[in-house]
Design a protein around this motif. Structure first.
Motif, PDB file in Angstrom:
ATOM      1  N   ALA B  20      41.114  27.868  46.279  1.00 12.09           N
ATOM      2  CA  ALA B  20      41.476  29.117  46.958  1.00 12.09           C
ATOM      3  C   ALA B  20      40.627  30.264  46.416  1.00 12.09           C
ATOM      4  O   ALA B  20      40.132  31.099  47.172  1.00 12.09           O
ATOM      5  CB  ALA B  20      42.962  29.408  46.770  1.00 12.09           C
ATOM      6  N   TYR B  24      36.853  33.291  47.929  1.00 14.20           N
ATOM      7  CA  TYR B  24      36.371  34.666  47.728  1.00 14.20           C
ATOM      8  C   TYR B  24      35.033  34.694  46.996  1.00 14.20           C
ATOM      9  O   TYR B  24      34.145  35.467  47.332  1.00 14.20           O
ATOM     10  CB  TYR B  24      37.394  35.484  46.944  1.00 14.20           C
ATOM     11  CG  TYR B  24      38.729  35.601  47.649  1.00 14.20           C
ATOM     12  CD1 TYR B  24      38.895  36.504  48.696  1.00 14.20           C
ATOM     13  CD2 TYR B  24      39.809  34.815  47.280  1.00 14.20           C
ATOM     14  CE1 TYR B  24      40.106  36.617  49.357  1.00 14.20           C
ATOM     15  CE2 TYR B  24      41.022  34.915  47.931  1.00 14.20           C
ATOM     16  CZ  TYR B  24      41.174  35.821  48.965  1.00 14.20           C
ATOM     17  OH  TYR B  24      42.366  35.929  49.609  1.00 14.20           O
ATOM     18  N   HIS B  62      43.948  31.569  51.940  1.00  4.96           N
ATOM     19  CA  HIS B  62      42.947  32.403  51.262  1.00  4.96           C
ATOM     20  C   HIS B  62      41.584  32.315  51.934  1.00  4.96           C
ATOM     21  O   HIS B  62      40.868  33.305  52.020  1.00  4.96           O
ATOM     22  CB  HIS B  62      42.859  32.017  49.780  1.00  4.96           C
ATOM     23  CG  HIS B  62      44.003  32.575  48.979  1.00  4.96           C
ATOM     24  ND1 HIS B  62      44.131  33.912  48.720  1.00  4.96           N
ATOM     25  CD2 HIS B  62      45.078  31.977  48.398  1.00  4.96           C
ATOM     26  CE1 HIS B  62      45.233  34.126  48.003  1.00  4.96           C
ATOM     27  NE2 HIS B  62      45.840  32.955  47.800  1.00  4.96           N
ATOM     28  N   GLN B  65      41.804  34.421  55.142  1.00  7.30           N
ATOM     29  CA  GLN B  65      41.852  35.850  54.831  1.00  7.30           C
ATOM     30  C   GLN B  65      40.458  36.353  54.461  1.00  7.30           C
ATOM     31  O   GLN B  65      39.998  37.392  54.929  1.00  7.30           O
ATOM     32  CB  GLN B  65      42.820  36.106  53.671  1.00  7.30           C
ATOM     33  CG  GLN B  65      42.730  37.514  53.126  1.00  7.30           C
ATOM     34  CD  GLN B  65      43.967  37.926  52.375  1.00  7.30           C
ATOM     35  OE1 GLN B  65      44.898  38.450  52.981  1.00  7.30           O
ATOM     36  NE2 GLN B  65      43.989  37.687  51.089  1.00  7.30           N
ATOM     37  N   SER B  66      39.769  35.552  53.644  1.00 13.10           N
ATOM     38  CA  SER B  66      38.424  35.934  53.240  1.00 13.10           C
ATOM     39  C   SER B  66      37.472  35.934  54.431  1.00 13.10           C
ATOM     40  O   SER B  66      36.677  36.849  54.623  1.00 13.10           O
ATOM     41  CB  SER B  66      37.942  34.965  52.163  1.00 13.10           C
ATOM     42  OG  SER B  66      36.611  35.224  51.841  1.00 13.10           O
ATOM     43  N   GLY B 119      41.592  39.415  45.238  1.00 12.38           N
ATOM     44  CA  GLY B 119      42.071  38.210  45.908  1.00 12.38           C
ATOM     45  C   GLY B 119      41.751  36.955  45.104  1.00 12.38           C
ATOM     46  O   GLY B 119      42.585  36.058  44.947  1.00 12.38           O
ATOM     47  N   ALA B 123      44.454  34.478  43.511  1.00 11.02           N
ATOM     48  CA  ALA B 123      44.468  33.076  43.955  1.00 11.02           C
ATOM     49  C   ALA B 123      44.399  32.148  42.745  1.00 11.02           C
ATOM     50  O   ALA B 123      45.069  31.115  42.689  1.00 11.02           O
ATOM     51  CB  ALA B 123      43.291  32.815  44.899  1.00 11.02           C
TER      52      ALA B 123
END
Ligand SMILES: [Zn+2]
Lengths: 259, 161
Positions: B20, B24, B62, B65-66, B119, B123
């Protein structure tokens, strides 16, 4: 769920929209002519005119007949302006160069060479209308602020002022500014009852003179070799249906013979 | 609308947390590459998503979202590159609207960067962290309970006599 997502989206768009708007409006932008008020531009312009006329290359012509005919043309064009914050001043200087340029504050300088080159008062009016476009769109000030910065431009130091004056007599504009001035000239000529497409005639004749050293400093050909597209733009300008031409009544050849 | 329950930190394995977090960190790895061509970042993010898609909902959340938050940043950057090239090729007419856009794009990039770092850290700790707007979309897409598909099995009917 959906509402809260939409609200988030609204917040995001709002914040970044405001950042864009705010950063655009914020006058950090060094070329913004708004940095110089028109009153200040007029005052500066007077100082520049005095300095330019001291230069032997730009001796003011003393010839009543020519002055009064330039005044007639200038008055016709000023009358065609809807409203203007500038007090226009048209100055003829004695030079064989085919040249006309604009100093800050609505001061337009016209060479005797350009008058001789113009085959009619309308042709000269077309060039002057183009210069008035640079004044009204504040191109001169924008250019100077871009090249020198506001501090130098408004410097009271006589030496700096002299240098700036030297640059003013050879200001070049970019393509967009030239196109704006051309379009402005077309509107102004139409509103002054002069055939707007005379400007295309002037361009064609200037194009035929390509290579002529007398044209060297003429700003109107800044965009050379883009003449053809400017001629096309001017020729495609369509006056309103109720447009009428009101020719100048002066005897142009007679006036020119006094040069 | 119903949603699957979300896991608590002690229920998430370290390996999953790392995957996760990678969603990012992926951006930073490609950021240097993607500078002249911002679209490359996005391509990398999409590839990462498809490679790790089956690693569970926490990783999926995640990654999405990224990925989603990167789309507007990429569009803004692409717009900036295009606008700059046009200005250079045409008439060097860098208007104040252009400078405003440049600043906005810079701010957007910075905000994106900060949120991505936070983030990634969260994560790694097995925590959820919801970006404004994008977090809700990612959560909705990953944790929504999809209605049972009905009528998918064909059945034979006698002709109407
Ligand atoms: Zn011009």
């Amino acid at each position: 769920m959906q509402q809260s997502i939409l609200r988030d989206l609204g917040i995001l768009l709002g914040i970044f929209g405001l950042i864009w708007l705010g950063a655009s409006l914020f006058s950090f932008y060094p070329e913004d002519p708004q940095l110089l008020s028109i009153e200040r531009e007029q005052k500066l312009g007077d100082a520049y005119v005095d300095l330019v006329l001291l230069n032997p290359m730009f001796q003011e012509l003393e010839n009543e007949k020519i002055d009064s005919s330039i005044q007639v043309i200038g008055d016709r064009l000023s009358g065609g302006l809807n409203q203007s914050e500038f007090d226009y001043r048209f100055i003829v200087f004695d030079s064989e160069m085919i040249n006309a340029f604009t100093l800050p504050g609505g001061n337009i300088l016209i060479s005797t060479g350009l008058i001789g080159f113009s085959e009619s008062p309308e042709e000269l009016a077309a060039v002057i209308a183009h210069e008035m476009g640079h004044v009204e769109e504040r191109h001169v000030v924008a250019r100077l602020i871009k090249e020198l910065g506001i501090e130098i431009l408004t410097s009271g130091d006589p030496y700096v002022l002299g240098e700036v004056t030297g640059m003013l007599t050879s200001t070049r504009f970019d393509r967009k500014q030239e196109e704006e001035a051309d379009l402005f000239a077309c509107h102004l000529l139409e509103d002054s009852n002069i055939e707007p497409r005379t400007l295309a005639t002037v361009f064609r004749r200037l194009e035929q003179e390509t290579g002529n050293e007398l044209l060297e400093h003429f700003e109107i050909i800044s965009t050379h070799p883009n003449f053809r597209s400017r001629i096309r733009d001017v020729l495609s300008y369509l006056p309103e249906d109720d447009f009428t031409v009101e020719p100048f009544t002066m005897d142009w050849e007679e006036i020119k013979s006094g040069l | 609308m119903k949603y699957h329950p979300i896991p608590q930190p002690d229920e998430i394995e370290v390996r999953v947390r790392e995957d996760a977090m990678g969603a990012y960190l992926m951006m930073f790895a490609t950021a240097a590459l993607g500078l002249p061509l911002p679209i490359l970042n996005l391509v990398a993010a999409i590839v990462y998503y498809y490679v790790n898609r089956d690693k569970g909902k926490f990783v999926q959340f995640h990654m999405l979202q990224s990925l989603y938050s990167q789309i507007p940043v990429t569009l803004l950057n692409s717009g900036l590159v295009a606008w700059t090239i046009v200005n250079f090729v045409r008439d060097f007419n860098f208007t104040s609207i252009y400078w405003g856009y440049l600043i906005m794009t810079g701010v957007a990039g910075l905000v994106y960067l900060i949120f991505s770092i936070v983030g990634a850290v969260k994560a790694r700790k097995g925590l959820f962290y919801y970006f404004i707007f994008f977090g809700k979309i990612a959560y909705h897409q990953v944790y929504r309970i999809r209605p049972e598909q009905t009528g998918s099995t064909p059945s034979n009917q006698p002709p109407g006599l």
